[in-house]
Design an enzyme around this catalytic site. Structure first.
Site, PDB file in Angstrom:
ATOM      1  N   CYS A 103      13.662 -46.708 -24.631  1.00  0.00           N
ATOM      2  CA  CYS A 103      14.890 -45.905 -24.632  1.00  0.00           C
ATOM      3  C   CYS A 103      14.573 -44.576 -23.962  1.00  0.00           C
ATOM      4  O   CYS A 103      13.791 -43.780 -24.499  1.00  0.00           O
ATOM      5  CB  CYS A 103      15.391 -45.705 -26.051  1.00  0.00           C
ATOM      6  N   CYS A 109      22.218 -42.763 -20.807  1.00  0.00           N
ATOM      7  CA  CYS A 109      21.277 -43.886 -20.840  1.00  0.00           C
ATOM      8  C   CYS A 109      20.213 -43.609 -19.795  1.00  0.00           C
ATOM      9  O   CYS A 109      20.454 -43.793 -18.595  1.00  0.00           O
ATOM     10  CB  CYS A 109      22.004 -45.200 -20.562  1.00  0.00           C
TER      11      CYS A 109
HETATM   12  N1  LIG Z   1      18.835 -47.221 -23.719  1.00  0.00           N
HETATM   13  C1  LIG Z   1      19.355 -45.933 -23.366  1.00  0.00           C
HETATM   14  C2  LIG Z   1      19.979 -45.227 -24.517  1.00  0.00           C
HETATM   15  C3  LIG Z   1      21.278 -45.779 -24.839  1.00  0.00           C
HETATM   16  C4  LIG Z   1      21.867 -44.935 -25.879  1.00  0.00           C
HETATM   17  C5  LIG Z   1      22.923 -45.657 -26.645  1.00  0.00           C
HETATM   18  N2  LIG Z   1      22.334 -46.608 -27.560  1.00  0.00           N
HETATM   19  C6  LIG Z   1      23.735 -44.658 -27.426  1.00  0.00           C
HETATM   20  O1  LIG Z   1      24.501 -45.101 -28.259  1.00  0.00           O
HETATM   21  O2  LIG Z   1      23.604 -43.451 -27.167  1.00  0.00           O
HETATM   22  C7  LIG Z   1      18.319 -45.036 -22.724  1.00  0.00           C
HETATM   23  O3  LIG Z   1      17.447 -45.553 -22.040  1.00  0.00           O
HETATM   24  O4  LIG Z   1      18.459 -43.812 -22.877  1.00  0.00           O
END
Ligand SMILES: N[C@H](CCC[C@H](N)C(=O)O)C(=O)O
Length: 285
Positions: A218, A73
């Site tokens: 993300c 993350c």
């Molecule tokens: N918000 C996160 C990603 C979370 C990833 C998660 N949703 C997964 O299942 O890999 C970021 O800033 O990288």
């Protein structure tokens, strides 16, 4: 009661629990209840900071609001790095995670940089089902999905599929996102990004996150986008990825991805037996 910090990186929001000095055992059901934006705190990911073996300063564990534990993350890594850097005067920190170790440091302008490691394009590393073929570029047989073209797939601590499209603004994200997220070609599901290229150093993106849905930003998706875009010869080595929550600066250096962006502490609270409480606002002095 379990104290937490509510934090965000470009609106990608987290409940962060520091469990380095006392073990925290929290069930998937509790994470799902806390992640509920109607009746719980509401978050994109739940983050546990735990002790780490040398040389790491801490271990970061990541849980989606569906209760699943995942490997990486990026936006939360900046929040955790900031907490660790504020604790002691040291130039950088090392955070262990299931997706691999990450170095973090503070830039001169106060933003946090994270070395997210090397992207992995091999099918088994993403992972991709054998039916998807042996390329990192995956075409889907279903006509509705095929209309989005090939997905450029990569693992940056977690699985990502990236689609380059003429206009991200018209992609029906909540409709098409889960169809790709849960496709049989992705045995561990995948985070799905749609990207419009405005130049070799600037893109616009929308992300449907695995286990979380549409998010304002993300970090790992931004890293995935630049990794696949650079490998495809579309993007340079330094790219601004503009997400609904704001821009992230991504650089590819010696094959490693470095992400730079902001972090924010929003408020503090505690998880209780039957929910959560917010700490009173600090009285102004
Ligand atoms: N918000 C996160 C990603 C979370 C990833 C998660 N949703 C997964 O299942 O890999 C970021 O800033 O990288």
């Amino acid at each position: 009661m379990i104290a937490f910090r509510k934090m965000n990186g470009l609106g990608n929001d987290f409940v962060v629990v520091d469990a380095r000095h006392h073990a925290v055992d929290i069930s998937a059901d509790t994470i799902r209840a806390l992640g509920d934006r109607e009746n719980g705190v509401g978050f994109d990911q739940f983050i546990l900071i735990e002790p780490a073996a040398e040389p790491a300063d801490a271990t970061m564990r990541i849980f989606n609001p569906d209760g699943g534990e995942v490997g990486a993350c990026g936006n939360a890594a900046r929040c955790v790095a900031a907490l660790l850097l504020d604790e002691r005067a040291m130039p950088e920190v090392l955070i262990a995670s299931a997706g691999g170790p990450m170095r973090g440091w503070r830039e001169a302008d106060g933003r946090i940089a994270i070395d997210m490691g090397e992207p992995r394009f091999a099918g088994p590393a993403i992972p991709l089902a054998s039916e998807a073929g042996d390329s990192w570029c995956v075409r889907f047989p279903e006509p509705e999905l095929a209309s989005y073209g090939a997905a450029a797939c990569v693992n940056v601590g977690n699985p990502h599929a990236v689609f380059f499209v003429p206009d991200v603004g018209v992609v029906p994200l909540t409709d098409i996102g889960p169809k790709f997220e849960n496709h049989r070609f992705f045995p561990e599901r995948a985070n799905i990004s749609f990207v419009t290229v405005h130049g070799p150093d600037r893109v616009e993106a929308r992300v449907w996150e695995r286990g979380a849905g549409a998010t304002l930003a993300c970090g790992t998706a931004a890293c995935a986008i630049v990794s696949v875009g650079h490998r495809a010869g579309i993007l340079g080595e330094r790219v601004e990825v503009v997400l609904p929550g704001g821009p992230l600066a991504i650089a590819l250096t010696a094959g490693r991805i470095v992400m730079v962006g902001p972090y924010m502490l929003d408020w503090t609270g505690a998880i209780t037996r039957d929910g959560f409480v917010r700490d009173p606002l600090p009285t102004s002095v």
